[in-house]
Design a protein around this motif. Structure first.
Motif, PDB file in Angstrom:
ATOM      1  N   ALA A   1      -6.779   6.246  -3.288  1.00  0.00           N
ATOM      2  CA  ALA A   1      -6.295   5.593  -2.170  1.00  0.00           C
ATOM      3  C   ALA A   1      -6.883   4.250  -1.822  1.00  0.00           C
ATOM      4  CB  ALA A   1      -6.701   6.637  -0.968  1.00  0.00           C
ATOM      5  N   ALA A   2      -8.448   4.046  -2.225  1.00  0.00           N
ATOM      6  CA  ALA A   2      -9.006   2.835  -1.933  1.00  0.00           C
ATOM      7  C   ALA A   2      -8.360   1.760  -2.801  1.00  0.00           C
ATOM      8  CB  ALA A   2     -10.376   2.909  -2.321  1.00  0.00           C
ATOM      9  N   THR A   3      -7.929   2.076  -4.044  1.00  0.00           N
ATOM     10  CA  THR A   3      -7.365   1.124  -5.073  1.00  0.00           C
ATOM     11  C   THR A   3      -5.866   0.599  -4.531  1.00  0.00           C
ATOM     12  OG1 THR A   3      -8.351   2.272  -6.953  1.00  0.00           O
ATOM     13  CG2 THR A   3      -6.513   0.877  -7.434  1.00  0.00           C
ATOM     14  N   ALA A   4      -5.382   1.645  -3.972  1.00  0.00           N
ATOM     15  CA  ALA A   4      -3.934   1.194  -3.322  1.00  0.00           C
ATOM     16  C   ALA A   4      -3.946   0.402  -2.144  1.00  0.00           C
ATOM     17  CB  ALA A   4      -3.239   2.647  -3.060  1.00  0.00           C
ATOM     18  N   TRP A   5      -5.032   0.580  -1.497  1.00  0.00           N
ATOM     19  CA  TRP A   5      -5.150  -0.391  -0.103  1.00  0.00           C
ATOM     20  C   TRP A   5      -5.903  -1.534  -0.539  1.00  0.00           C
ATOM     21  CZ3 TRP A   5      -7.387   4.636   2.477  1.00  0.00           C
ATOM     22  CH2 TRP A   5      -6.440   5.528   2.944  1.00  0.00           C
ATOM     23  N   GLY A   6      -6.743  -1.794  -1.402  1.00  0.00           N
ATOM     24  CA  GLY A   6      -7.469  -2.719  -1.874  1.00  0.00           C
ATOM     25  C   GLY A   6      -6.446  -3.801  -2.586  1.00  0.00           C
TER      26      GLY A   6
ATOM     27  N   ALA B   1       0.880  -0.987   0.002  1.00  0.00           N
ATOM     28  CA  ALA B   1       0.107   0.179  -0.001  1.00  0.00           C
ATOM     29  C   ALA B   1       0.897   1.358  -0.035  1.00  0.00           C
ATOM     30  CB  ALA B   1      -0.918  -0.058   1.107  1.00  0.00           C
ATOM     31  N   GLU B   2       1.992   0.998   0.793  1.00  0.00           N
ATOM     32  CA  GLU B   2       2.699   2.461   0.789  1.00  0.00           C
ATOM     33  C   GLU B   2       3.404   2.754  -0.511  1.00  0.00           C
ATOM     34  OE1 GLU B   2       6.630   4.398   3.089  1.00  0.00           O
ATOM     35  OE2 GLU B   2       6.012   2.413   3.670  1.00  0.00           O
ATOM     36  N   TYR B   3       3.848   1.653  -1.217  1.00  0.00           N
ATOM     37  CA  TYR B   3       4.472   1.929  -2.450  1.00  0.00           C
ATOM     38  C   TYR B   3       3.623   2.313  -3.518  1.00  0.00           C
ATOM     39  CZ  TYR B   3       7.465   0.958  -6.725  1.00  0.00           C
ATOM     40  OH  TYR B   3       8.199   0.887  -7.843  1.00  0.00           O
ATOM     41  N   TYR B   4       2.362   1.844  -3.600  1.00  0.00           N
ATOM     42  CA  TYR B   4       1.207   2.410  -4.522  1.00  0.00           C
ATOM     43  C   TYR B   4       0.806   3.957  -4.122  1.00  0.00           C
ATOM     44  CZ  TYR B   4       0.797  -2.564  -5.738  1.00  0.00           C
ATOM     45  OH  TYR B   4       1.077  -3.975  -6.224  1.00  0.00           O
ATOM     46  N   LEU B   5       0.994   4.069  -2.743  1.00  0.00           N
ATOM     47  CA  LEU B   5       0.558   5.483  -2.384  1.00  0.00           C
ATOM     48  C   LEU B   5       1.812   6.558  -2.750  1.00  0.00           C
ATOM     49  CD1 LEU B   5      -1.047   5.064   1.087  1.00  0.00           C
ATOM     50  CD2 LEU B   5      -2.173   5.765  -0.952  1.00  0.00           C
ATOM     51  N   LEU B   6       2.848   5.952  -2.798  1.00  0.00           N
ATOM     52  CA  LEU B   6       4.086   6.758  -3.293  1.00  0.00           C
ATOM     53  C   LEU B   6       3.891   7.124  -4.866  1.00  0.00           C
ATOM     54  CD1 LEU B   6       6.950   5.266  -1.391  1.00  0.00           C
ATOM     55  CD2 LEU B   6       6.062   7.612  -0.982  1.00  0.00           C
ATOM     56  N   THR B   7       3.502   5.980  -5.475  1.00  0.00           N
ATOM     57  CA  THR B   7       3.243   6.331  -6.857  1.00  0.00           C
ATOM     58  C   THR B   7       1.995   7.149  -7.304  1.00  0.00           C
ATOM     59  OG1 THR B   7       3.939   3.608  -7.221  1.00  0.00           O
ATOM     60  CG2 THR B   7       2.519   4.832  -9.021  1.00  0.00           C
ATOM     61  N   ILE B   8       1.073   6.953  -6.449  1.00  0.00           N
ATOM     62  CA  ILE B   8       0.061   8.106  -6.791  1.00  0.00           C
ATOM     63  C   ILE B   8       0.463   9.479  -6.099  1.00  0.00           C
ATOM     64  CG2 ILE B   8      -2.273   8.791  -5.615  1.00  0.00           C
ATOM     65  CD1 ILE B   8      -3.098   5.730  -5.232  1.00  0.00           C
ATOM     66  N   MET B   9       1.353   9.564  -5.329  1.00  0.00           N
ATOM     67  CA  MET B   9       1.955  10.832  -4.979  1.00  0.00           C
ATOM     68  C   MET B   9       2.851  11.514  -6.191  1.00  0.00           C
ATOM     69  SD  MET B   9       2.797  10.327  -0.993  1.00  0.00           S
ATOM     70  CE  MET B   9       3.514  11.958  -0.799  1.00  0.00           C
ATOM     71  N   SER B  10       3.381  10.584  -6.891  1.00  0.00           N
ATOM     72  CA  SER B  10       4.041  11.326  -8.057  1.00  0.00           C
ATOM     73  C   SER B  10       3.271  11.656  -9.167  1.00  0.00           C
ATOM     74  CB  SER B  10       5.025  10.092  -8.561  1.00  0.00           C
ATOM     75  OG  SER B  10       4.223   9.091  -9.146  1.00  0.00           O
ATOM     76  N   TYR B  11       1.995  10.979  -9.258  1.00  0.00           N
ATOM     77  CA  TYR B  11       1.137  11.472 -10.325  1.00  0.00           C
ATOM     78  C   TYR B  11       0.615  12.896  -9.607  1.00  0.00           C
ATOM     79  CZ  TYR B  11      -3.181  11.992 -12.605  1.00  0.00           C
ATOM     80  OH  TYR B  11      -4.085  12.425 -13.695  1.00  0.00           O
ATOM     81  N   ASP B  12       0.264  13.123  -8.455  1.00  0.00           N
ATOM     82  CA  ASP B  12      -0.231  14.220  -7.621  1.00  0.00           C
ATOM     83  C   ASP B  12       0.697  15.623  -7.760  1.00  0.00           C
ATOM     84  OD1 ASP B  12      -1.814  15.757  -5.660  1.00  0.00           O
ATOM     85  OD2 ASP B  12       0.267  15.759  -4.883  1.00  0.00           O
TER      86      ASP B  12
ATOM     87  N   ARG C   1     -13.214  13.081  -4.832  1.00  0.00           N
ATOM     88  CA  ARG C   1     -13.343  11.601  -5.221  1.00  0.00           C
ATOM     89  C   ARG C   1     -12.408  10.846  -5.899  1.00  0.00           C
ATOM     90  NH1 ARG C   1     -18.956  11.273  -8.600  1.00  0.00           N
ATOM     91  NH2 ARG C   1     -19.762  11.846  -6.436  1.00  0.00           N
ATOM     92  N   ALA C   2     -11.878  11.503  -6.602  1.00  0.00           N
ATOM     93  CA  ALA C   2     -10.648  10.771  -7.362  1.00  0.00           C
ATOM     94  C   ALA C   2      -9.449  10.177  -6.413  1.00  0.00           C
ATOM     95  CB  ALA C   2      -9.825  11.886  -8.168  1.00  0.00           C
ATOM     96  N   CYS C   3      -9.097  11.227  -5.267  1.00  0.00           N
ATOM     97  CA  CYS C   3      -8.222  10.979  -4.388  1.00  0.00           C
ATOM     98  C   CYS C   3      -8.454   9.614  -3.493  1.00  0.00           C
ATOM     99  CB  CYS C   3      -7.947  12.324  -3.710  1.00  0.00           C
ATOM    100  SG  CYS C   3      -6.998  13.506  -4.086  1.00  0.00           S
ATOM    101  N   ALA C   4     -10.081   9.726  -3.300  1.00  0.00           N
ATOM    102  CA  ALA C   4     -10.587   8.626  -2.435  1.00  0.00           C
ATOM    103  C   ALA C   4     -10.369   7.229  -3.016  1.00  0.00           C
ATOM    104  CB  ALA C   4     -11.870   8.905  -1.910  1.00  0.00           C
TER     105      ALA C   4
END
Length: 255
Positions: free
Chosen positions: A70-75, A35-46, A64-67
């Motif tokens: 984040a849900a995709t990363a955790w899922g 989850a942390e690695y996927y969130l770091l990937t999302i943060m680079s897009y941010d 809504r997009a952020c939620a």
């Protein structure tokens, strides 16, 4: 996920962990690290959208997009950890039950397996996970190439400084996370040893989560001010103590 049991074992002078406890540790370790690695990937897009497409930020990265991301990363983290945990702990173990590590780690558990087909199944899952990790890494690199190209074209030095200060904490955390994990799993067997394995495992499981809050909070001006006051206070009292010691020594010499 790794330290509580390790600390309890150190306090009680034991090295044991239950089978269920080992499975839970593997599951949560994989979940959080994925989850942390996927969130770091999302943060680079941010960062990419914020700097390269600032006028579209509210549309592309609304609440809504952020939620959803984040849900995709955790899922995805839950799915990844479930697959690996179920696959690993369905292996028959015939090489004993002693894991040569301070926590339950899949590569060390696989060494105890005696089923070649189940072993290959887990290796296949690991390869798929590594491909996903590599894909995320490529996405991060491409995002930051675009970001730095845009930043270097900014005419304002203040704007460039603000953009770099936005990106550097994320890059610092990402570099620490990726470099320690990569070295832990891809280091040459010729330099491998139990002590080095232990130190490297500690570096990538304990150090990144410990320094994450410090790295990200360094952009907080109030925290910077408080830290500056503490350093100035410490330096002042250190100089005062040194001056007092020198004066005492001088008085003793005169006496």
């Amino acid at each position: 996920t790794t330290l509580p049991k390790a600390m309890a074992n150190a306090l009680w002078d034991t090295r044991a962990i239950s089978y269920a406890g080992c499975a839970a540790q593997v599951f949560f370790f994989l979940f959080f690290i994925s989850a942390e690695y996927y969130l770091l990937t999302i943060m680079s897009y941010d960062r990419y959208v914020a700097i390269c497409k600032p006028l579209h930020y509210g549309t592309l990265l609304g609440s809504r997009a952020c939620a959803s991301m984040a849900a995709t990363a955790w899922g995805t983290g839950v799915l990844n950890s479930l697959l690996h945990t179920a696959s690993t702990f369905s292996l028959p173990l015939c090489q004993g039950n002693a894991v040569d590590q301070f926590f339950c780690e899949i590569p060390h558990i696989l060494k105890l397996s005696c089923s070649e087909s189940d072993y290959l199944r887990e290796i296949g899952l690991i390869v798929v996970s590594l491909l996903a990790v590599f894909g995320c890494f490529v996405f991060i690199v491409v995002s930051y190439v675009q970001v730095f190209r845009a930043v270097l074209k900014m005419p304002s030095e203040q704007g460039r400084h603000k953009a770099f200060s936005t990106c550097l904490p994320h890059l610092a955390v990402l570099s620490l996370f990726v470099s320690t994990g990569t070295f832990a799993y891809l280091k040459p067997p010729s330099i491998s040893s139990p002590t080095l394995d232990l130190v490297v495992s500690f570096l990538y499981t304990v150090v990144p989560p410990a320094v994450n809050p410090l790295i990200y909070s360094m952009r907080n001006q109030e925290l910077k001010g408080a830290l500056r006051k503490i350093l100035q206070y410490t330096l002042f009292h250190h100089q005062k103590d040194v001056h007092h010691a020198l004066r005492t020594t001088k008085n003793l010499r005169k006496a």
